[in-house]
Enzyme design. Structure first.
Site, short mmCIF file in Angstrom:
data_model
loop_
_atom_site.label_atom_id
_atom_site.label_comp_id
_atom_site.label_asym_id
_atom_site.label_seq_id
_atom_site.Cartn_x
_atom_site.Cartn_y
_atom_site.Cartn_z
N GLU A 138 0.81 -1.22 0.00
CA GLU A 138 0.00 0.00 0.00
C GLU A 138 0.84 1.26 0.00
OE1 GLU A 138 -3.18 -1.88 3.12
OE2 GLU A 138 -2.61 0.21 3.36
N CYS A 188 2.92 8.30 1.85
CA CYS A 188 3.36 7.35 2.87
C CYS A 188 3.65 6.03 2.16
CB CYS A 188 2.23 7.18 3.90
SG CYS A 188 2.54 5.90 5.11
N CYS A 195 5.33 -7.59 7.67
CA CYS A 195 6.20 -7.07 8.74
C CYS A 195 6.34 -8.15 9.79
CB CYS A 195 5.55 -5.83 9.35
SG CYS A 195 6.58 -5.02 10.61
N CYS A 231 3.48 -5.77 16.23
CA CYS A 231 2.75 -4.83 17.11
C CYS A 231 1.28 -5.24 17.17
CB CYS A 231 2.90 -3.39 16.61
SG CYS A 231 4.60 -2.82 16.59
N CYS A 264 -1.57 -3.46 15.05
CA CYS A 264 -1.26 -3.13 13.65
C CYS A 264 -1.71 -4.23 12.68
CB CYS A 264 0.24 -2.91 13.51
SG CYS A 264 0.76 -2.51 11.83
N GLY A 267 5.56 -2.40 6.97
CA GLY A 267 6.94 -2.84 7.17
C GLY A 267 7.71 -2.01 8.16
N GLU A 268 8.86 -2.54 8.58
CA GLU A 268 9.75 -1.83 9.50
C GLU A 268 10.98 -1.41 8.69
OE1 GLU A 268 10.08 -0.44 12.50
OE2 GLU A 268 12.14 -0.09 11.89
N SER A 311 8.12 5.07 17.17
CA SER A 311 6.80 4.60 17.61
C SER A 311 6.90 4.21 19.08
CB SER A 311 6.36 3.40 16.77
OG SER A 311 6.22 3.81 15.43
N HIS A 325 4.18 4.76 21.85
CA HIS A 325 2.89 4.13 22.18
C HIS A 325 2.65 3.75 23.63
CE1 HIS A 325 2.35 4.27 17.97
NE2 HIS A 325 2.99 3.17 17.65
N ASN A 373 -6.30 3.47 14.91
CA ASN A 373 -7.19 3.10 13.83
C ASN A 373 -7.74 1.72 14.15
OD1 ASN A 373 -7.78 4.57 11.36
ND2 ASN A 373 -5.57 4.83 11.23
N CYS A 380 -3.11 1.42 8.47
CA CYS A 380 -2.01 0.80 7.74
C CYS A 380 -2.27 -0.68 7.53
CB CYS A 380 -0.71 0.93 8.52
SG CYS A 380 -0.53 2.48 9.36
#
Ligand code: SAH
Length: 350
Positions: free
Chosen positions: A101, A114, A121, A125, A128, A168-169, A223, A225, A299, A342
Site C-alpha cells: 500500500e 506514505c 512485517c 505490534c 497493527c 513494514g519496518e 513509535s 505508544h 485506527n 495501515c
C-alpha cells in the site's frame, strides 16, 4: 519480453542502481558510459515506466536493456479516493504478485506520500494490521522509489514529503532504505531534500545508532505508544529486545549527532495507554527533550479489539503533555472512509 526478467529478478534491477553502478553496468554490456546519464534521467527525472518510452535511445539499445536488466514498475491494482479529504490509497502490485500500500495525502503545506518498506512485517505490534500475516519480503530500493514515482504520475501531483510509515519496518530493511534515500535525494534524479523525508521505526536500537552516524538530515519518528517499559512490551514485542530507556537514549543520541528533532508517535488506545496517569508518565519521560509528539487515535483494525478514546480523553491527554511544555499535536486522521489503517487494504487481498 522484459516481463520474465522482472518476475525472476535474475537480472540486475536497473532502477535500483546509482549513477556509478549504472555506468558500470552499461560498460559491462558493451555500451558507452555517457548513456548512463541519459537513462538515469529517464528513470529518475522523467519517471519512465517502460524502456520504450526512452525514445532517444536506439531500438537496439532498448532491446539490449530488456534482455540484460530488470526494470521494476509497480502496477496500481486498486485506487481508493477519500471523499472527505482527497486522500488516495493505492494498492500496488509487485512483479512477483505481492501487493503493498501507498497513501497520498494533501496538506496545506504540500503533498505527502506514505510508502511501504516491506511486504508484510515481522515486528508483531498488537494493534497493527500489517503484522497479521508476518513478513513476506523486503522491498528493493526501486520498489520504494516506484511508490513515489508512480503515485506522482498517476495523480498528476508533485510530492513534497515522503514518509516511510507504511507497511513494514524500515530499519529491518536497512541497506535498501539507505539506497532509497540516496537515490531519491540525488540531484541528478528526483532531487528530494533529506529534510522532506521521515523514517518511522518501532525502535531497533543498533540501527538507530548506525543511522545517527550517517548524519543525514532526515526526520526520525519513533513509535513509542506507551509511557513505560511494562506497558510498551504488552503492545510491542520489539520492546522485549530493546528496553524503553535504551531506545530513548538512542533517540537522544540521534538528536545530538544530527541536530534533527525526534518525532514520537503515540497511538491512543482506549483503556490501554490513554489515562491522565499515562500522560503524566509520558510527560516525565519526555520532559526537557527537544521533540515533537504525535498523538494518533488508534485506527480500529477488524481483527483487533482496540478502540479509540473519546475526544475529551484525547484532549486531556494532550493538555497534560503541554503542561510539561511538550510540543504535541493530535494527528488528523486521513482517509478514514477508505480503509485508513495501515495494512488494511493489503490485508483484504491476502
Ligand atoms: N514499522 C514502523 C513504520 C510503519 S507503522 C514503525 O513501527 O514505526 C507506522 C506507524 O503507524 C507506527 O507508529 C505504528 O505504530 C502506527 N500504527 C500501526 N497500526 C496502527 C493503528 N491501527 N492505529 C494507529 N497507528 C498505527
Amino acid at each position: 519480453m522484459e516481463k520474465s526478467n522482472s518476475t525472476l529478478q535474475a537480472f540486475p534491477e536497473i532502477n535500483s542502481m546509482n549513477s556509478q553502478e549504472l555506468t558500470a553496468f552499461l560498460t559491462g554490456i558493451g555500451e558507452k558510459p555517457f548513456r548512463a546519464k541519459q537513462i538515469y534521467a529517464w528513470l529518475h527525472q522523467r519517471q519512465a515506466a517502460d524502456f520504450d518510452e526512452m525514445t532517444d535511445l536506439s531500438k537496439a539499445l532498448r532491446s539490449r536493456l530488456k534482455e540484460t536488466s530488470c526494470f521494476t514498475v509497480l502496477k496500481p491494482v486498486q485506487i481508493q479516493t477519500s471523499k472527505q479529504d482527497g486522500t488516495k490509497k493505492y494498492l500496488y502490485q509487485l512483479a512477483d504478485g505481492n501487493r503493498i500500500e501507498t497513501v497520498f495525502m494533501k496538506y496545506k503545506h504540500g503533498n505527502s506520500v506514505c510508502i511501504s518498506s516491506q511486504a508484510g512485517c515481522r515486528m508483531g505490534c498488537r494493534f497493527c494490521a500489517s503484522a497479521i500475516g508476518g513478513l513476506v519480503r523486503n522491498l528493493t530500493p526501486a520498489e520504494m522509489l516506484e511508490q513515489v514515482y508512480r503515485t506522482e504520475q498517476e495523480s498528476g501531483e508533485r510530492i513534497s514529503n515522503v514518509v516511510v510509515m507504511g507497511i513494514g519496518e524500515p530499519l529491518d530493511n536497512y541497506e535498501n532504505l539507505l539506497k532509497f534515500i540516496e537515490l531519491i535525494t540525488d540531484e541528478q534524479g528526483r532531487n528530494l531534500s533529506q529534510r522532506s523525508i521521515t523514517v518511522s521505526t518501532c525502535g531497533i536500537v543498533p540501527r538507530i545508532r548506525e543511522l545517527a552516524d550517517k548524519k543525514l538530515q532526515i526526520t526520525l519518528a519513533l513509535s513509542l505508544h506507551a509511557p513505560s517499559q511494562e506497558k510498551r512490551r504488552m503492545l510491542m514485542p520489539v520492546a522485549e529486545k530493546y528496553d524503553l530507556m535504551e531506545v530513548l537514549k538512542a533517540c537522544d543520541d540521534y538528536f545530538a549527532k544530527t541536530g534533527r528533532r525526534i518525532t514520537y508517535e503515540y497511538s491512543l488506545i482506549r483503556g490501554e495507554n490513554d489515562s491522565v496517569k499515562d500522560a503524566q508518565q509520558l510527560g516525565m519521560l519526555l520532559k526537557g527533550k527537544n521533540c515533537h509528539v504525535n498523538l494518533i487515535p488508534v485506527n480500529p483494525v477488524k481483527e483487533r479489539s482496540f478502540k479509540q478514546p473519546d475526544e475529551e480523553t484525547a484532549a486531556a491527554f494532550k493538555n497534560k503533555l503541554e503542561k510539561n511544555r511538550i510540543n504535541v499535536t493530535i494527528r488528523r486522521e486521513m482517509g478514514r472512509d477508505i480503509d485508513g489503517a495501515c495494512g488494511q487494504l493489503r490485508k483484504k487481498y491476502l
